[in-house]
Write an enzyme that holds these catalytic residues in place. Structure first.
Site, PDB file in Angstrom:
ATOM      1  N   ASP A  32      -6.046   2.076  -3.565  1.00 27.55           N
ATOM      2  CA  ASP A  32      -7.365   1.980  -2.939  1.00 27.55           C
ATOM      3  C   ASP A  32      -7.751   3.339  -2.351  1.00 27.55           C
ATOM      4  O   ASP A  32      -8.894   3.561  -1.992  1.00 27.55           O
ATOM      5  CB  ASP A  32      -7.457   0.853  -1.889  1.00 27.55           C
ATOM      6  CG  ASP A  32      -6.363   0.895  -0.839  1.00 27.55           C
ATOM      7  OD1 ASP A  32      -5.513   1.803  -0.885  1.00 27.55           O
ATOM      8  OD2 ASP A  32      -6.357   0.004   0.032  1.00 27.55           O
ATOM      9  N   SER A  57       0.812  -1.213   0.000  1.00 26.23           N
ATOM     10  CA  SER A  57       0.000   0.000   0.000  1.00 26.23           C
ATOM     11  C   SER A  57       0.854   1.275   0.000  1.00 26.23           C
ATOM     12  O   SER A  57       1.609   1.503  -0.928  1.00 26.23           O
ATOM     13  CB  SER A  57      -0.959  -0.040   1.187  1.00 26.23           C
ATOM     14  OG  SER A  57      -1.879   1.000   1.126  1.00 26.23           O
ATOM     15  N   ASP A  96      -2.316   6.211  -3.500  1.00 27.11           N
ATOM     16  CA  ASP A  96      -1.270   5.530  -2.726  1.00 27.11           C
ATOM     17  C   ASP A  96      -0.760   4.347  -3.566  1.00 27.11           C
ATOM     18  O   ASP A  96      -1.167   4.174  -4.718  1.00 27.11           O
ATOM     19  CB  ASP A  96      -1.808   5.094  -1.363  1.00 27.11           C
ATOM     20  CG  ASP A  96      -2.808   3.972  -1.466  1.00 27.11           C
ATOM     21  OD1 ASP A  96      -3.577   3.962  -2.446  1.00 27.11           O
ATOM     22  OD2 ASP A  96      -2.819   3.078  -0.593  1.00 27.11           O
ATOM     23  N   ASP A 146      -1.223   1.208  -3.838  1.00 25.63           N
ATOM     24  CA  ASP A 146      -2.084   0.188  -4.455  1.00 25.63           C
ATOM     25  C   ASP A 146      -3.429   0.758  -4.889  1.00 25.63           C
ATOM     26  O   ASP A 146      -4.347   0.008  -5.236  1.00 25.63           O
ATOM     27  CB  ASP A 146      -2.258  -1.032  -3.544  1.00 25.63           C
ATOM     28  CG  ASP A 146      -3.017  -0.708  -2.255  1.00 25.63           C
ATOM     29  OD1 ASP A 146      -3.047   0.470  -1.860  1.00 25.63           O
ATOM     30  OD2 ASP A 146      -3.570  -1.652  -1.658  1.00 25.63           O
TER      31      ASP A 146
HETATM   32 MG    MG Z   1      -3.637   1.365   0.012  1.00 24.85          MG
END
Ligand code: MG
Length: 455
Positions: free
Chosen positions: A245, A100, A241, A243
């Site tokens: 999400d 992340s 960020d 990844d």
């Molecule tokens: Mg993330």
């Protein structure tokens, strides 16, 4: 009902994370894959972000899963919410190799259930137990799983968002996209382009050394994005960020949009479309509750962590409640009609849609119309977290106290949240008040009472 928090040994709030080669080895990731394959059957989707260690660790998790007889579909590099979207529709589970927002030397694993949500605490404890007791059950030589490659499935995620916004609402809107060299390089520019936006891209080449900025989309890290938004005359900038999400925004003046304001703006729009419930952790700014209540909607609070939000949303819907929206005050927003997880691509698309629904208004105008709140954040180093929290409960016994996660002390139109970290000797404090003067007074009183109990 709200999901309760359980302390785990290996997994944190969002999966396992660690420095690769030190805390997080290919062997551990293999063991996680093998434990997952032991608990589940069928076909598991695997994906990763752009980290340099991603290929090694993806192979490790796949080997573990295949050894137990489950099949694996490798979806390649893609955002976590893209893998969750695919799992929800077509797979028996998922494993995402990502750390992340952590720095480049980190990596990790997020386990995804067949409904697309991250694995909850109860199941994670079972998975940890299999790892720690070495009780995974690999199959015989002629009963191992089969691997399939499916990098094209990312297209389903892109169209799954774009199809929700027909008639090109982005026409006439210019957006600077900063995927931060992460997997959103493959998705957010495409999503916004297909919505009709004009796109300018920065940090748009996938690179696990993150040469342009770190995976955490911080105010400092997004200076180049902010400059480009102003110099290009764009309507806003969006950054993800590591990844994707989460999505955070820069307004047309080059100013970072504080994430609770972002949440409140989107919440206001969602509440205006349909009355219902918003789910969010106790740490989210009061501004979200204020805008929701103004539109006749209600709030349900959970412990801190997107997984508690997502799973509570799903449970409330299961009980027949109308759950319209959820998320965290860090740019992680959940659109339950789309899927029960944070989704940075969907959040970017929604911001375009909100702007297009308010012709003649700039993003800074829309944000400026929201109520004003003052947030003070601090952290104190102490190993006495649980003891200090206990003492504060009696010290503030005249006030209303909520203990969903840490202690939240309510006074007039303000509150203070005090939480002890489960992994570090740190106590985190948030004060949310009408203005700075009230917030500072509350903070001083709290700090005095904490200092009395710190050795
Ligand atoms: Mg993330």
């Amino acid at each position: 009902m709200t999901e309760k928090k359980i302390q785990k040994r290996l997994f944190g709030t969002n999966g396992v994370r660690g420095v690769v080669g030190k805390d997080l080895t290919p062997e551990l990731v293999f063991n996680i894959g093998e434990a997952l394959g032991t608990m589940r059957s069928g076909c598991i989707a695997v994906g990763r972000d752009t980290r340099t260690s991603g290929e090694t660790l993806t192979k490790a998790v796949k080997a573990g899963i295949l050894a137990t007889g489950c099949d694996v579909v490798d979806c390649g590099i893609l955002p976590t919410p893209a893998l969750q979207f695919l799992v929800k529709d077509d797979f028996d589970g998922g494993a995402m190799i990502t750390a992340s927002h952590n720095p480049p030397e980190y990596n990790g694993v997020k386990i995804i259930e067949s409904d697309g949500t991250e694995m909850g605490d109860e199941e994670t404890l079972k998975l940890e137990e299999i790892i720690f007791t070495h009780s995974a059950s690999p199959n015989a030589w002629n009963q191992t799983g089969q691997e399939f490659l499916a990098p094209h499935l990312i297209e389903n995620y892109i169209s799954g968002i774009v199809d929700q916004f027909p008639d090109k609402p982005g026409a006439g809107i210019t957006v600077v996209v900063d995927p931060g060299s992460g997997p959103a390089c493959l998705t957010t520019p495409r999503i916004l382009t297909e919505m009709g936006c004009k796109i300018i891209i920065i940090n748009g080449i996938m690179d696990g050394s993150f040469p342009g900025r770190l995976p955490e989309p911080s105010v400092d890290g997004l200076k180049s994005l902010a400059e480009l938004v102003v110099s290009s005359g764009a309507d806003f900038g969006v950054a993800h960020d590591g990844d994707a999400d989460r999505a955070v925004f820069i307004n047309e003046k080059g100013q970072f949009v504080e994430e609770n304001l972002e949440f409140a703006l989107v919440a206001q729009y969602m509440c205006q479309q349909k009355r219902g419930t918003i789910v969010t952790p106790v740490s989210t700014g009061q501004i979200v509750e204020i805008v929701a209540k103004k539109e006749g909607c209600s709030i349900v609070y959970t412990p801190v962590g997107s997984i508690y939000v997502a799973r509570t949303m799903r449970e409330l819907r299961g009980e027949g409640k109308i759950v319209i929206f959820g998320g965290e005050g860090n740019g992680g927003l959940i659109f339950p009609d789309h899927q029960f997880c944070r989704d940075g691509g969907m959040t970017s698309a929604m911001m375009v849609f909100i702007l297009s629904s308010n012709p003649g208004k700039k993003l800074s105008d829309l944000l400026g119309e929201l109520p004003e709140r003052c947030i003070i954040k601090d952290k104190i180093t102490s190993r006495d977290g649980p003891k200090i929290l206990k003492s504060l409960i009696s010290a503030f016994s005249e006030d209303t106290i909520d203990q969903t996660d840490g202690i939240k002390i309510f006074r007039d139109n303000s509150w203070a949240l005090i939480r002890a970290s489960g992994t570090e000797p740190i106590i985190r404090i948030i004060i949310d008040s009408e203005n700075r003067q009230v917030g500072q007074a509350f903070y001083s009183e709290l700090k005095d009472k904490i200092n009395l109990n710190i050795k």
